[in-house]
Enzyme design. Structure first.
Site, PDB file in Angstrom:
ATOM      1  N   GLY A 387       0.827  -1.201   0.000  1.00 26.04           N
ATOM      2  CA  GLY A 387       0.000   0.000   0.000  1.00 26.04           C
ATOM      3  C   GLY A 387       0.856   1.243   0.000  1.00 26.04           C
ATOM      4  O   GLY A 387       2.082   1.196   0.109  1.00 26.04           O
ATOM      5  N   PRO A 389       2.518   4.862   1.181  1.00 22.91           N
ATOM      6  CA  PRO A 389       3.141   5.241   2.459  1.00 22.91           C
ATOM      7  C   PRO A 389       2.128   5.863   3.409  1.00 22.91           C
ATOM      8  O   PRO A 389       1.218   6.601   2.993  1.00 22.91           O
ATOM      9  CB  PRO A 389       4.205   6.272   2.036  1.00 22.91           C
ATOM     10  CG  PRO A 389       4.481   5.984   0.598  1.00 22.91           C
ATOM     11  CD  PRO A 389       3.190   5.492   0.024  1.00 22.91           C
ATOM     12  N   GLY A 390       2.271   5.564   4.693  1.00 21.98           N
ATOM     13  CA  GLY A 390       1.415   6.173   5.705  1.00 21.98           C
ATOM     14  C   GLY A 390       0.071   5.521   5.893  1.00 21.98           C
ATOM     15  O   GLY A 390      -0.795   6.068   6.578  1.00 21.98           O
ATOM     16  N   GLY A 392      -0.400   2.639   7.447  1.00 21.38           N
ATOM     17  CA  GLY A 392      -0.448   1.860   8.689  1.00 21.38           C
ATOM     18  C   GLY A 392       0.104   0.462   8.586  1.00 21.38           C
ATOM     19  O   GLY A 392      -0.218  -0.393   9.415  1.00 21.38           O
ATOM     20  N   LYS A 393       0.985   0.195   7.628  1.00 23.73           N
ATOM     21  CA  LYS A 393       1.500  -1.174   7.446  1.00 23.73           C
ATOM     22  C   LYS A 393       2.404  -1.585   8.624  1.00 23.73           C
ATOM     23  O   LYS A 393       2.225  -2.642   9.214  1.00 23.73           O
ATOM     24  CB  LYS A 393       2.267  -1.259   6.124  1.00 23.73           C
ATOM     25  CG  LYS A 393       1.419  -0.974   4.897  1.00 23.73           C
ATOM     26  CD  LYS A 393       2.179  -1.176   3.619  1.00 23.73           C
ATOM     27  CE  LYS A 393       3.316  -0.193   3.435  1.00 23.73           C
ATOM     28  NZ  LYS A 393       2.855   1.218   3.309  1.00 23.73           N
ATOM     29  N   THR A 394       3.368  -0.725   8.948  1.00 26.04           N
ATOM     30  CA  THR A 394       4.301  -1.072  10.028  1.00 26.04           C
ATOM     31  C   THR A 394       3.612  -1.080  11.385  1.00 26.04           C
ATOM     32  O   THR A 394       3.829  -1.977  12.206  1.00 26.04           O
ATOM     33  CB  THR A 394       5.484  -0.088  10.039  1.00 26.04           C
ATOM     34  OG1 THR A 394       6.107  -0.092   8.752  1.00 26.04           O
ATOM     35  CG2 THR A 394       6.505  -0.478  11.086  1.00 26.04           C
ATOM     36  N   SER A 710      -6.701   2.920 -18.415  1.00 23.76           N
ATOM     37  CA  SER A 710      -8.031   3.168 -17.844  1.00 23.76           C
ATOM     38  C   SER A 710      -8.706   4.425 -18.378  1.00 23.76           C
ATOM     39  O   SER A 710      -9.904   4.623 -18.155  1.00 23.76           O
ATOM     40  CB  SER A 710      -7.928   3.262 -16.312  1.00 23.76           C
ATOM     41  OG  SER A 710      -7.099   4.335 -15.932  1.00 23.76           O
ATOM     42  N   LYS A 753     -11.175   5.798  -7.258  1.00 20.17           N
ATOM     43  CA  LYS A 753     -11.655   6.656  -8.353  1.00 20.17           C
ATOM     44  C   LYS A 753     -13.078   7.134  -8.099  1.00 20.17           C
ATOM     45  O   LYS A 753     -13.401   8.321  -8.280  1.00 20.17           O
ATOM     46  CB  LYS A 753     -11.582   5.896  -9.677  1.00 20.17           C
ATOM     47  CG  LYS A 753     -10.167   5.606 -10.157  1.00 20.17           C
ATOM     48  CD  LYS A 753     -10.186   4.782 -11.436  1.00 20.17           C
ATOM     49  CE  LYS A 753      -8.786   4.490 -11.939  1.00 20.17           C
ATOM     50  NZ  LYS A 753      -8.769   3.664 -13.165  1.00 20.17           N
TER      51      LYS A 753
END
Length: 818
Positions: A387, A389-390, A392-394, A710, A753
């Site tokens: 995903g 950055p920022g 919430g992965k870590t 797209s 989108k």
């Protein structure tokens, strides 16, 4: 202390001369037996000591029973019987614990020693056979029979004595501990039995061998036994002498230092003063025992410790071996955290720390549920959080570790290019260390932590190897139970570790590595989610960190919307937290300066505190226009609306595309234009017009790269609008790939989108029919406010998006040109 742990070295040790002691011993008379040679006498046990007839030797008297027996004998001016114990460790031997042959001894004056013990000088007189134990307490008293000593010497005996003397001469010359006078003394002995006993008392041999010699009553047998022992000892001494000479001739300065240190070590050990080096080695040995290492690791550690012990302390390799052993000891081979498998508890922790992210939470709760039903499940999931950055992965990894009750270990792989960072260095290199995997496991101290490998998509490769290839073994459940680090070269079990990797994009991850991981996407947060996260997590945290927790600060929804829309441009919430922190710090400064400050933060207050807006939202067009269509785009920071402009000019059939458009998007323009040409009659467009006009297609914000298929139906709609003069409705947004037959194919990023269209105020959104499934988790507000229409063909798009009334007269070629 044993009775023989006393060495007679100086004749003045006890304050009297050796000659005085000998006179005292000879003053004690031999016992006279009856007709059968039987008599009774007091007895003294001898431990680890054998006294031979006619020999003088010191003894150590530690037992009270022995002391009483000697005192009784001396008071009666009589000899005692020396009984040799079979087992030296037996403190209270019974009648069967002694040899059947003893020695009659004369005991000299008793001398007091420290700690209440005594010592005395004794002289052996004659061999006696133990017939009966008459008394055991308070001291030993026995009945013995004198054993006759044959003194006849024949030729064979004389030859045997001469052979023994020859070997004894060699023995005395080779053994530096014996004086040369020992051989001269033996040379003047004429009796075979006396000669055998004298030489036996001087030999440095096992106590068991001396006991065997004592038990031999025949002088001939004793001499033959001595001849064999002397031959063996002389061979050993000659070999030692050769080795000593050889070593002495080849010994260099370092070897000599090592030899001296070894001697010093032995001397210090005898004095119970082992040096610091030996203490360190012993400490390592104890640590190895306490570590309870696996078999292979334990064997390796013991082998390396043996090598270390043989080296001098100043050897350069000592530090390398010691560091290696310490690494083996310190690793958590069998130290596991106990998993907390409560599903409800884990759900509360995940909900407490993170808003949304339903897919991730469901996957973790499923894992905990399976482990609770099958605790011995071996394979751990290997997840890949992908995903922007920022998002919430870590921090999600930390929450998962807490919910499972495991230690959290994080390693950042961004920019790592050396394969040794993963697998470690060979020990042949100076300063070698294990790789980051092993180093981190040592730091957390557990063999089953939650291990987060951050930024796995940013691994590089160069001449030092490919780190992503080294991770194949780490992240393969079929192989990581025997992970081999180049430094340790011992298999380490990683199968109990739960690995989670993070990435911003999957494009840079090798296929083989990606195949080993279960990918979970972290979508960018929509505006409603950002506002909820700000109210629940970010604002309370920043208020607390800024020291204004007692001011009752409140952010209005309008203020948060202003910060999100005008001061941040991201998919996550990292910059949002920074801007909220800026607001709180400015309030804190006003408070510290005793100035007025607002407690209710509104959108107007935000602009005063943060300054002019830094970003502007792309807004809906003010009116319907010809050649302008609104498309939907996806970026790493979320969804966006994008106006596509087409201008028709007189020319020679050229097509120009501007706006930093990528190859795929240019191909979409070509496909759309070909479709229009193939359907020119249906759209009332003269086919010859394409040879006399130039088409210029532009995508605004030209500095931003744009690519992907797209925008296909949007580009085609704008081209048809410009060629026919019919306007495109301004409140209709669309996305989808176009084919040469006009079919609309599915695209990605649909959720973001659609939310961008809703945020911009659109009314209608056209999506490929196969993308309707992506709207399952769409917020209700967006679903209610937008009219989302699935389309399969461009004809449906044109029917909805393009007005039936013509607004402008399209450009047409003149008659002369035609």
């Amino acid at each position: 202390m044993k009775e023989n742990d006393w060495f007679f070295e100086d004749e003045e040790d006890f304050g009297i001369s050796l000659s005085q002691r000998t006179e005292e011993l000879y003053s004690v008379q031999n016992r006279e037996g009856d007709e059968d040679g039987l008599f009774e006498a007091w007895a003294v046990p001898l431990r680890d000591l054998v006294i031979f007839p006619r020999m003088v030797s010191p003894i150590f008297v530690g037992r009270e029973t022995s002391l009483l027996a000697i005192q009784e004998a001396q008071s009666n001016d009589q000899t005692v019987i020396g009984l040799t114990q079979r087992e030296a460790e037996d403190d209270k031997p019974d009648a069967n614990g002694f040899l059947p042959i003893g020695v009659e001894m004369a005991v000299g004056r008793l001398l007091s020693m420290p700690e209440g013990a005594s010592s005395a000088l004794v002289q052996g007189r004659r061999r006696v056979e133990i017939v009966e134990f008459i008394q055991m307490k308070p001291f030993l008293r026995v009945k013995v029979r004198l054993l006759p000593e044959p003194k006849d010497i024949n030729k064979e005996m004389r030859a045997l004595m001469r052979s023994v003397l020859n070997f004894f001469d060699k023995y005395v010359h080779l053994d530096r501990a014996l004086p040369d006078e020992a051989y001269l003394y033996a040379l003047n002995i004429s009796e075979p039995g006396w000669l055998a006993d004298m030489i036996a008392s001087t030999l440095v041999i096992d106590v068991q061998e001396k006991q065997k010699l004592l038990l031999l009553s025949s002088p001939r047998e004793r001499l033959e036994k001595l001849l064999l022992l002397l031959a063996q000892e002389v061979d050993v001494l000659e070999l030692e002498d050769k080795i000593h000479s050889r070593v002495q001739s080849k010994m260099s300065k370092n070897q000599r230092e090592f030899y001296l240190r070894e001697q010093l070590k032995i001397i210090q050990k005898e004095l119970d003063e082992e040096d610091i080096w030996q203490q360190d080695v012993n400490e390592l040995r104890e640590k190895i025992k306490e570590a309870k290492l696996p078999k292979e690791a334990n064997e390796t550690a013991i082998k390396e410790l043996a090598r270390l012990e043989q080296m001098p302390p100043m050897a350069p390799e000592v530090g390398i071996i010691r560091t290696y052993i310490e690494w083996i000891i310190d690793l958590p081979w069998n130290d596991f955290s106990k998993d907390k498998l409560g599903v409800k508890r884990a759900a509360k922790i995940l909900e407490r720390d993170h808003y949304g992210l339903k897919k991730v939470k469901d996957r973790i709760l499923e894992y905990i549920a399976v482990r609770s039903l099958k605790p011995k499940k071996e394979r751990q999931p290997i997840l890949c959080f992908v995903g922007a950055p920022g998002t919430g992965k870590t921090s999600m990894g930390r929450s998962i570790a807490e919910s499972l009750g495991r230690e959290f270990a994080r390693v950042s792989l961004g920019g790592v290019r050396d394969v040794s960072e993963i697998r470690g260095h060979r020990r042949t290199y100076i300063g070698a260390l294990p790789g980051r995997i092993i180093q981190t496991l040592k730091r957390v101290g557990k063999a089953n932590p939650l291990f987060m490998l951050d930024e796995i998509d940013k691994l590089g490769s160069d001449f030092r190897g490919d780190p992503s290839s080294a991770l194949l073994e780490v992240l393969d459940p079929e192989q990581n139970n025997a992970f081999s680090d180049h430094y340790l070269e011992i298999p380490f079990d990683l199968s109990k570790v739960m690995f989670i990797t993070t990435a911003n994009s999957l494009h840079n991850i090798p296929d083989a590595l990606l195949d080993r991981m279960e990918v979970i996407e972290f979508s960018g947060y929509i505006e409603e989610e950002k506002m909820a996260i700000a109210n629940q997590y970010l604002i309370p945290r920043q208020i607390d960190e800024s020291g204004v927790h007692d001011l009752d600060l409140r952010f209005s929804d309008g203020a948060l919307q202003s910060v999100i829309r005008q001061y941040t441009y991201e998919a996550g919430v990292r910059n949002l937290e920074r801007e909220i922190g800026r607001v709180c710090r400015k309030i804190a400064r006003l408070k510290a300066e005793s100035k007025r400050f607002p407690q209710q933060i509104s959108s107007r207050t935000i602009e005063k505190l943060l300054g002019p807006p830094e970003y502007f939202m792309t807004e809906i067009e003010e009116e319907d226009e010809v050649g302008v269509a609104t498309g939907l785009a996806w970026t790493m920071n979320g969804g966006e609306i994008m106006a596509i402009e087409v201008a028709i000019l007189e020319g020679k059939g050229n097509l120009q595309i501007t706006g930093r458009v990528g190859d795929v998007m240019q191909e979409s323009v070509q496909a759309g234009l070909t479709y229009i040409k193939s359907r020119a009659r249906d759209f009332d467009i003269p086919i010859k017009i394409f040879d006399h006009i130039d088409i210029h297609l532009h995508l605004p914000e030209a500095a931003i790269p744009k690519d992907g298929p797209s925008a296909g139906i949007t580009l085609t709609s704008a081209l048809i609008s410009a060629l026919t003069g019919h306007p495109v409705y301004r409140d209709v947004a669309m996305t989808g790939e176009i084919t040469l037959r006009g079919r609309v194919l599915p695209v990605g990023g649909v959720r973001d989108k659609v939310l961008a269209a809703h945020r911009a105020g659109m009314k209608v959104v056209l999506l490929p029919e196969k993308n309707i499934k992506d709207l399952v988790d769409m917020p209700k507000s967006a679903r209610n406010d937008l009219k989302i229409i699935p389309v399969k063909h461009l004809d449906q798009v044109l029917e909805i998006a393009i007005a039936p009334e013509q607004m402008l007269e399209p450009l047409r070629p003149s008659e002369e040109e035609e």
